[in-house]
Design a protein around this motif. Structure first.
Motif, PDB file in Angstrom:
ATOM      1  N   LYS A  52       4.674  81.439  29.545  1.00 56.53           N
ATOM      2  CA  LYS A  52       4.012  80.778  30.678  1.00 56.53           C
ATOM      3  C   LYS A  52       4.848  79.585  31.112  1.00 56.53           C
ATOM      4  O   LYS A  52       5.716  79.129  30.367  1.00 56.53           O
ATOM      5  N   ALA A  53       4.589  79.070  32.292  1.00 57.33           N
ATOM      6  CA  ALA A  53       5.298  77.874  32.758  1.00 57.33           C
ATOM      7  C   ALA A  53       5.151  76.763  31.725  1.00 57.33           C
ATOM      8  O   ALA A  53       4.037  76.496  31.247  1.00 57.33           O
ATOM      9  N   LEU A  54       6.275  76.173  31.345  1.00 58.21           N
ATOM     10  CA  LEU A  54       6.351  75.127  30.314  1.00 58.21           C
ATOM     11  C   LEU A  54       5.875  75.632  28.942  1.00 58.21           C
ATOM     12  O   LEU A  54       5.472  74.856  28.087  1.00 58.21           O
ATOM     13  N   GLY A  55       5.995  76.954  28.744  1.00 55.64           N
ATOM     14  CA  GLY A  55       5.592  77.545  27.464  1.00 55.64           C
ATOM     15  C   GLY A  55       6.764  77.751  26.519  1.00 55.64           C
ATOM     16  O   GLY A  55       6.733  78.669  25.684  1.00 55.64           O
ATOM     17  N   GLU A  56       7.790  76.916  26.635  1.00 55.54           N
ATOM     18  CA  GLU A  56       8.980  77.065  25.788  1.00 55.54           C
ATOM     19  C   GLU A  56       8.657  77.000  24.295  1.00 55.54           C
ATOM     20  O   GLU A  56       9.222  77.749  23.495  1.00 55.54           O
ATOM     21  N   MET A  57       7.733  76.125  23.914  1.00 57.76           N
ATOM     22  CA  MET A  57       7.387  75.965  22.497  1.00 57.76           C
ATOM     23  C   MET A  57       6.891  77.278  21.909  1.00 57.76           C
ATOM     24  O   MET A  57       7.362  77.731  20.855  1.00 57.76           O
ATOM     25  N   GLN A  58       5.955  77.917  22.598  1.00 55.84           N
ATOM     26  CA  GLN A  58       5.400  79.183  22.108  1.00 55.84           C
ATOM     27  C   GLN A  58       6.456  80.289  22.122  1.00 55.84           C
ATOM     28  O   GLN A  58       6.503  81.143  21.237  1.00 55.84           O
ATOM     29  N   LEU A  59       7.318  80.239  23.122  1.00 53.37           N
ATOM     30  CA  LEU A  59       8.403  81.229  23.246  1.00 53.37           C
ATOM     31  C   LEU A  59       9.371  81.109  22.063  1.00 53.37           C
ATOM     32  O   LEU A  59       9.739  82.112  21.442  1.00 53.37           O
ATOM     33  N   PHE A  60       9.756  79.886  21.745  1.00 55.00           N
ATOM     34  CA  PHE A  60      10.639  79.663  20.601  1.00 55.00           C
ATOM     35  C   PHE A  60       9.979  80.131  19.303  1.00 55.00           C
ATOM     36  O   PHE A  60      10.625  80.719  18.440  1.00 55.00           O
ATOM     37  N   LEU A  93       3.384  87.659  45.147  1.00 55.20           N
ATOM     38  CA  LEU A  93       2.688  88.757  44.464  1.00 55.20           C
ATOM     39  C   LEU A  93       3.209  88.934  43.034  1.00 55.20           C
ATOM     40  O   LEU A  93       2.437  89.222  42.119  1.00 55.20           O
ATOM     41  N   ILE A  94       4.512  88.757  42.851  1.00 57.65           N
ATOM     42  CA  ILE A  94       5.101  88.848  41.503  1.00 57.65           C
ATOM     43  C   ILE A  94       4.548  87.744  40.615  1.00 57.65           C
ATOM     44  O   ILE A  94       4.203  87.973  39.450  1.00 57.65           O
ATOM     45  N   LYS A  95       4.418  86.538  41.173  1.00 57.42           N
ATOM     46  CA  LYS A  95       3.830  85.427  40.411  1.00 57.42           C
ATOM     47  C   LYS A  95       2.392  85.753  40.001  1.00 57.42           C
ATOM     48  O   LYS A  95       1.956  85.456  38.883  1.00 57.42           O
ATOM     49  N   ARG A  96       1.645  86.398  40.915  1.00 60.10           N
ATOM     50  CA  ARG A  96       0.252  86.758  40.611  1.00 60.10           C
ATOM     51  C   ARG A  96       0.181  87.811  39.512  1.00 60.10           C
ATOM     52  O   ARG A  96      -0.729  87.787  38.674  1.00 60.10           O
ATOM     53  N   ASP A  97       1.131  88.738  39.511  1.00 61.62           N
ATOM     54  CA  ASP A  97       1.177  89.738  38.439  1.00 61.62           C
ATOM     55  C   ASP A  97       1.399  89.069  37.086  1.00 61.62           C
ATOM     56  O   ASP A  97       0.795  89.453  36.077  1.00 61.62           O
ATOM     57  N   PHE A  98       2.274  88.080  37.071  1.00 59.61           N
ATOM     58  CA  PHE A  98       2.492  87.327  35.827  1.00 59.61           C
ATOM     59  C   PHE A  98       1.203  86.622  35.392  1.00 59.61           C
ATOM     60  O   PHE A  98       0.839  86.632  34.209  1.00 59.61           O
ATOM     61  N   GLU A  99       0.506  86.002  36.344  1.00 61.18           N
ATOM     62  CA  GLU A  99      -0.744  85.297  36.020  1.00 61.18           C
ATOM     63  C   GLU A  99      -1.766  86.250  35.414  1.00 61.18           C
ATOM     64  O   GLU A  99      -2.442  85.921  34.431  1.00 61.18           O
ATOM     65  N   ALA A 100      -1.861  87.456  35.984  1.00 59.53           N
ATOM     66  CA  ALA A 100      -2.803  88.454  35.463  1.00 59.53           C
ATOM     67  C   ALA A 100      -2.395  88.898  34.060  1.00 59.53           C
ATOM     68  O   ALA A 100      -3.237  89.081  33.183  1.00 59.53           O
ATOM     69  N   ALA A 101      -1.097  89.050  33.845  1.00 58.08           N
ATOM     70  CA  ALA A 101      -0.597  89.471  32.529  1.00 58.08           C
ATOM     71  C   ALA A 101      -0.871  88.394  31.481  1.00 58.08           C
ATOM     72  O   ALA A 101      -1.258  88.700  30.341  1.00 58.08           O
ATOM     73  N   PHE A 102      -0.687  87.133  31.876  1.00 57.67           N
ATOM     74  CA  PHE A 102      -0.904  86.044  30.915  1.00 57.67           C
ATOM     75  C   PHE A 102      -2.392  85.783  30.652  1.00 57.67           C
ATOM     76  O   PHE A 102      -2.739  85.028  29.737  1.00 57.67           O
ATOM     77  N   ALA A 103      -3.269  86.396  31.428  1.00 59.24           N
ATOM     78  CA  ALA A 103      -4.696  86.326  31.114  1.00 59.24           C
ATOM     79  C   ALA A 103      -5.012  87.176  29.886  1.00 59.24           C
ATOM     80  O   ALA A 103      -6.004  86.950  29.189  1.00 59.24           O
ATOM     81  N   LYS A 104      -4.136  88.151  29.615  1.00 58.93           N
ATOM     82  CA  LYS A 104      -4.329  89.060  28.477  1.00 58.93           C
ATOM     83  C   LYS A 104      -3.416  88.752  27.293  1.00 58.93           C
ATOM     84  O   LYS A 104      -3.658  89.213  26.183  1.00 58.93           O
ATOM     85  N   ALA A 105      -2.321  88.015  27.544  1.00 57.15           N
ATOM     86  CA  ALA A 105      -1.314  87.803  26.501  1.00 57.15           C
ATOM     87  C   ALA A 105      -0.790  86.376  26.527  1.00 57.15           C
ATOM     88  O   ALA A 105      -0.849  85.697  27.555  1.00 57.15           O
ATOM     89  N   ASP A 106      -0.277  85.935  25.376  1.00 60.66           N
ATOM     90  CA  ASP A 106       0.315  84.596  25.274  1.00 60.66           C
ATOM     91  C   ASP A 106       1.799  84.630  25.639  1.00 60.66           C
ATOM     92  O   ASP A 106       2.340  83.693  26.226  1.00 60.66           O
TER      93      ASP A 106
END
Length: 483
Positions: free
Chosen positions: A453-461, A379-392
């Protein structure tokens, strides 16, 4: 500016040698150790050998890695061939690994110079480094305060300039929370991006190795060196590793940043909230689009973690039985030897977590606790998925508070566990998370957490770099004086 880039320029231009740099950091480390106690083992001889080899390669005109000649500290739960690896536990007394962890192997190949192995909470179980069986590490900003945990020694070493960069491990916040407490950059990569081979296991589905550094660029350069597929780790990901540092730029216009509403409320100190709000305002000035996201299951993250992590720990730590390596207490029977060895070898917090985990996995309780916790994790993973639908990128405080006084929470395990309230969901979902300095409260650093996001290190940096370049927090230095 990147400390690594500065030192590399000096080396390439012949202004300094790698041996000179190693000696400087080793000398500073020894001068500060009586106050800080960041290290469990100093590896002066190895450091000077590695530095001399870098100088030889420079003389020969070889092209070197960005990490060549750079002093690094390694958390003492990563195996180093021929050098003691204790996990800050009596039960591993005298254990000298016969092999290298994959990350230290990669660093050796890159020419990095290892100055020592750093202190931690025993078997990485803790949020203050007070659970170390060996010594208490101090926070360079206030020697009466803790450096955070479990990677407290690695964070303190970078904060106090005992090393340029360091490695920690993060199971529920053990890189990001001490980075916040010590005023440095700390990153937990996507689960599987960095090999865990040779990392002494705590909770195998959560553990991940990651970098500490003074700047975002230095953290990117270190991650670049250690990331990648490893056949020795079945959970490591077979993905192409981008050039993280090459893509850093201060422009982030149009980036959608999601502020996690659920991590900005109850339990968070007012000063911390205010500084995070100022950081959000800075992002708006930089052209980012700020949106609010809700992750209602995050409030269950702490209780979920403290079922899953101890359950995995109870299985992983069963190997410490006095038979193969480490401490051995003699007894009249095999079972007696197990019991006496573990009684003397494990500290109170490790025993507590083994007991919790064994109970959660026992017949009659598995479905009620462990299985339910795994469902909540989904459920926590799903909350993250929903959040990333709105944000990078998502944003929150790293920790609800600044560093606390040593001893303040030792008798209250639940209060100590709450230190990881904001970092734990990231581990449960296997996502990358980064902490960087965003101000000071009561003279102590405050960390801003960015989640990708998963493997989103580039954008995070990139998001972290843009904020860092717009502020001066990363340029602040602790007031610690040479002994």
């Amino acid at each position: 500016m990147s400390v690594i880039r500065t030192l590399q320029t000096q080396l390439q231009q012949g202004d300094r040698t790698a041996v000179d740099i190693a000696r400087e950091y080793l000398e500073r480390t020894q001068q500060l150790e009586s106050k800080l106690k960041s290290f469990l083992t100093l590896t002066e001889e190895k450091a000077l050998e590695q530095a001399a080899a870098v100088d030889d390669r420079l003389q020969a005109g070889e092209e070197l890695s960005p990490l060549a000649g750079i002093p690094i500290a390694i958390k003492d739960n990563m195996c180093t061939k021929g050098i003691a690896t204790t996990c800050a536990s009596h039960i591993l007394a005298g254990f000298i690994p016969p092999y290298e962890s994959t990350v230290t192997q990669k660093l050796n190949a890159a020419g990095a110079v290892m100055v020592g192995k750093t202190n931690l909470d025993e078997f990485a179980m803790g949020s203050s480094t007070e659970n170390s069986a060996m010594q208490l590490t101090a926070n360079p900003w206030d020697l009466d305060c803790v450096p955070g945990g479990s990677s407290g020694g690695s964070a303190a070493a970078v904060s106090a300039d005992q090393a340029v960069i360091s490695l920690g491990s993060d199971t529920g916040g053990s890189i990001r929370q001490p980075a916040s407490f010590c005023g440095v950059v700390g990153m937990k990569p996507t689960y599987g991006l960095v090999s865990r081979y040779g990392l002494v296991a705590f909770a195998s589905s959560l553990d991940q190795i990651g970098p500490f550094a003074r700047t975002v660029e230095d953290a990117a350069l270190l991650l670049q060196a250690i990331a990648g597929r490893d056949p020795m780790d079945a959970t490591s990901l077979d993905v192409e590793i981008p050039d993280y540092a090459a893509a850093l730029k201060p422009e982030i216009a149009g980036l959608r940043i999601g502020v996690i509403k659920d991590l900005m409320g109850e339990g968070c100190e007012e000063d911390v909230k205010e500084l995070v709000q100022r950081a959000i305002a800075t992002y708006e000035e930089l052209g980012a689009e700020i949106v609010e996201v809700e992750c209602p299951t995050f409030k269950y993250g702490l209780s979920t973690y403290y079922i899953i992590a101890p359950s995995e720990a109870s299985a992983n730590l069963a190997r410490y039985d006095g038979v193969k390596y480490g401490l051995r207490e003699e007894a009249d029977s095999l079972i007696g030897m197990y019991a006496k060895t573990r009684e003397r070898g494990f500290g109170a917090e490790v025993k507590r977590r083994i007991a919790i985990g064994t109970y959660a996995l026992s017949a009659g309780y598995y479905d009620a606790y462990y299985l339910k916790a795994q469902k909540v994790r989904t459920l926590i993973k799903r909350d993250f998925e929903a959040a990333f639908a709105k944000a990078d990128v998502l944003l929150s405080p790293t920790s609800p508070s600044v560093a606390f006084k040593a001893g303040a929470k030792v008798g209250d395990p639940l209060s100590m566990y709450l230190s990881d309230l904001m970092t734990i969901p990231v581990n449960l979902a296997g996502l990358p998370g980064l902490s960087l300095p965003c101000g000071f409260s009561q003279g102590l650093p405050v960390g801003l957490q960015l989640i990708g996001k998963a493997l989103g290190e580039m954008q995070l940096f990139q998001a972290a770099y843009a904020y860092e370049q717009a502020t001066d927090w990363h340029k602040q230095r602790p007031p610690i004086a040479i002994a």
